[in-house]
Design a protein around this motif. Structure first.
Motif, PDB file in Angstrom:
ATOM      1  N   MET A 166       0.921  -1.172  -0.074  1.00 51.11           N
ATOM      2  CA  MET A 166       0.018   0.016   0.197  1.00 51.11           C
ATOM      3  C   MET A 166       0.860   1.224  -0.123  1.00 51.11           C
ATOM      4  O   MET A 166       2.067   0.968   0.168  1.00 51.11           O
ATOM      5  CB  MET A 166      -0.868   0.000   1.215  1.00 51.11           C
ATOM      6  N   ILE A 167       0.252   2.347  -0.346  1.00 48.87           N
ATOM      7  CA  ILE A 167       0.847   3.749  -0.148  1.00 48.87           C
ATOM      8  C   ILE A 167       0.197   4.160   0.929  1.00 48.87           C
ATOM      9  O   ILE A 167      -0.977   4.507   0.964  1.00 48.87           O
ATOM     10  CB  ILE A 167       0.800   4.518  -1.754  1.00 48.87           C
ATOM     11  N   GLU A 168       1.187   5.098   1.732  1.00 48.57           N
ATOM     12  CA  GLU A 168       0.706   6.026   2.880  1.00 48.57           C
ATOM     13  C   GLU A 168       0.751   7.604   2.539  1.00 48.57           C
ATOM     14  O   GLU A 168       1.871   7.894   1.741  1.00 48.57           O
ATOM     15  CB  GLU A 168       1.373   5.536   4.293  1.00 48.57           C
ATOM     16  N   ILE A 192      -3.618   4.458   3.281  1.00 49.34           N
ATOM     17  CA  ILE A 192      -3.578   4.861   4.579  1.00 49.34           C
ATOM     18  C   ILE A 192      -3.130   6.292   4.736  1.00 49.34           C
ATOM     19  O   ILE A 192      -2.083   6.680   4.187  1.00 49.34           O
ATOM     20  CB  ILE A 192      -2.319   3.690   5.328  1.00 49.34           C
ATOM     21  N   LEU A 193      -4.029   7.053   5.530  1.00 48.51           N
ATOM     22  CA  LEU A 193      -3.816   8.524   5.551  1.00 48.51           C
ATOM     23  C   LEU A 193      -3.707   8.616   6.753  1.00 48.51           C
ATOM     24  O   LEU A 193      -4.389   8.384   8.050  1.00 48.51           O
ATOM     25  CB  LEU A 193      -5.254   9.136   5.242  1.00 48.51           C
ATOM     26  N   HIS A 194      -2.662   9.414   7.101  1.00 45.54           N
ATOM     27  CA  HIS A 194      -2.220   9.921   8.219  1.00 45.54           C
ATOM     28  C   HIS A 194      -2.598  11.113   9.056  1.00 45.54           C
ATOM     29  O   HIS A 194      -2.761  12.309   8.202  1.00 45.54           O
ATOM     30  CB  HIS A 194      -0.522  10.185   8.614  1.00 45.54           C
ATOM     31  N   GLY A 195      -3.224  11.344  10.187  1.00 41.99           N
ATOM     32  CA  GLY A 195      -3.506  12.246  10.916  1.00 41.99           C
ATOM     33  C   GLY A 195      -3.281  12.382  12.466  1.00 41.99           C
ATOM     34  O   GLY A 195      -2.515  11.404  12.628  1.00 41.99           O
ATOM     35  N   THR A 196      -3.347  13.381  13.169  1.00 39.39           N
ATOM     36  CA  THR A 196      -3.120  13.340  14.452  1.00 39.39           C
ATOM     37  C   THR A 196      -4.087  14.349  15.287  1.00 39.39           C
ATOM     38  O   THR A 196      -5.200  14.878  14.604  1.00 39.39           O
ATOM     39  CB  THR A 196      -1.979  14.212  15.028  1.00 39.39           C
TER      40      THR A 196
END
Length: 219
Positions: A166-168, A192-196
């Motif tokens: 996968m690509i993030e 996959i999507l990054h968040g905080t």
């Protein structure tokens, strides 16, 4: 962490155990919390760093930049820095895979790397069996046009190689468009999507998880 798990977050990065005893204790404690979400630990692409990851962690995120400016600053004693990346990244990936982890390779500062060399490093990571590739905008200076190009090229590389990796997406908000860039990455193949929480993070942070999740649900 339990509330994140209840919300449906699927992957939680719980820390960088290689950085010191205090961080290692925190990661160990969080690794024992029972969640449906998978847990990831962040490491340099070094076998010794992988050895600091405690039980209960499913993913290891290994970072080693393909960008020359990073290599010049961090590895001044290594003469052939690009060759070091091409050797060490797959070596560390194989080591982590052999220990039973799913592995993310983070191509730190991907947007300021030589595009040809970036693709070569990703190809080596894929051959080593990596499960995902993160293409972070470490400097926070990318535009949606840049995202479309790089994510499209790496996505095509993965497809042509037959990889199931996968690509993030990981974008910083220095110029205020981390959310837009993340959505552009998603539309160009990122899984996959990054968040905080509240968009916290170094400098201007990364996308706010609540806003990102709301956008995905509504749109």
């Amino acid at each position: 962490m339990r509330e994140l798990d209840k919300s449906g977050i699927e992957l939680i990065e719980i820390g960088s155990p290689y950085t010191g005893e205090g961080e290692r204790r925190i990661v160990e404690e969080l690794s024992r919390v029972k969640t449906r979400a998978l847990k990831a630990a962040h490491c340099r692409a070094l076998e010794t760093d992988v050895d600091t990851v405690p039980d209960g962690v499913e993913w290891v995120a290994l970072y080693l930049s393909p960008a020359d400016r990073h290599l010049e600053a961090k590895f001044e004693k290594i003469s052939n820095k690009r060759e070091f990346v091409l050797t060490q990244a797959p070596k560390a990936i194989k080591y982590a895979k052999a220990k039973g982890y799913r592995v993310r390779y983070t191509a730190e500062d991907a947007f300021r790397a030589d595009p040809v060399f970036l693709k070569l490093v990703v190809k080596k990571a894929v051959e080593a069996g990596v499960d995902s590739i993160s293409l972070p905008d470490t400097s926070g200076g990318a535009s949606p046009v840049d995202v479309r190009r790089i994510y499209g090229e790496i996505g095509m590389l993965l497809k042509e190689s037959g990889s199931k990796g996968m690509i993030e997406a990981h974008f910083h908000n220095d110029l205020g468009i981390a959310l837009a860039n993340t959505l552009e990455a998603w539309m160009n193949g990122a899984k996959i999507l990054h968040g905080t929480i509240n968009g916290l993070g170094e400098r201007a942070g990364i996308p706010d998880t609540l806003i990102l999740a709301t956008w995905m649900k509504v749109k």
